[in-house]
Design a protein around this motif. Structure first.
Motif: not given
Length: 95
Positions: A10, A50, A12, A47-48, A75
């Motif tokens: 995850d 995956k 950032l 932006q987050t 993250h």
């Protein structure tokens, strides 16, 4: 050096570079055979995303260094697979 066969992160990241550039940079690391990056959420400043990385082996520290160079921060580590082959998670009653 820690190595893995699958790594799910995850991240950032700032808007720039875009996820295509981030995926391409990580895919260029020796041992990486595939990268999938999906946008999860967009905020005012970050932006987050995956990121799923597969390889044989994945040099975890090199992935982290590459992401840091691109301005991204890990993250959380959501999944890691190590060993001679990829083991998928088993379904349990609580799932």
């Amino acid at each position: 050096m820690v190595t893995a066969r699958r790594l799910v992160l995850d991240l950032l990241k700032p808007y720039k570079p875009d996820i295509v550039t981030v995926a391409d940079a990580v895919a260029g690391i020796d041992g990486i055979t595939g990268v999938n990056v999906a946008l999860v959420e967009t905020d005012k400043e970050v932006q987050t995303v995956k990121m799923t990385v597969e390889g044989d082996p994945i040099q975890v520290e090199t992935v982290y260094e590459t992401l840091e160079d691109l301005g991204a921060a890990v993250h959380s580590i959501d999944e890691v697979v190590c060993g001679d082959h990829i083991v998928e998670q088993s379904t349990t009653p609580q799932d």
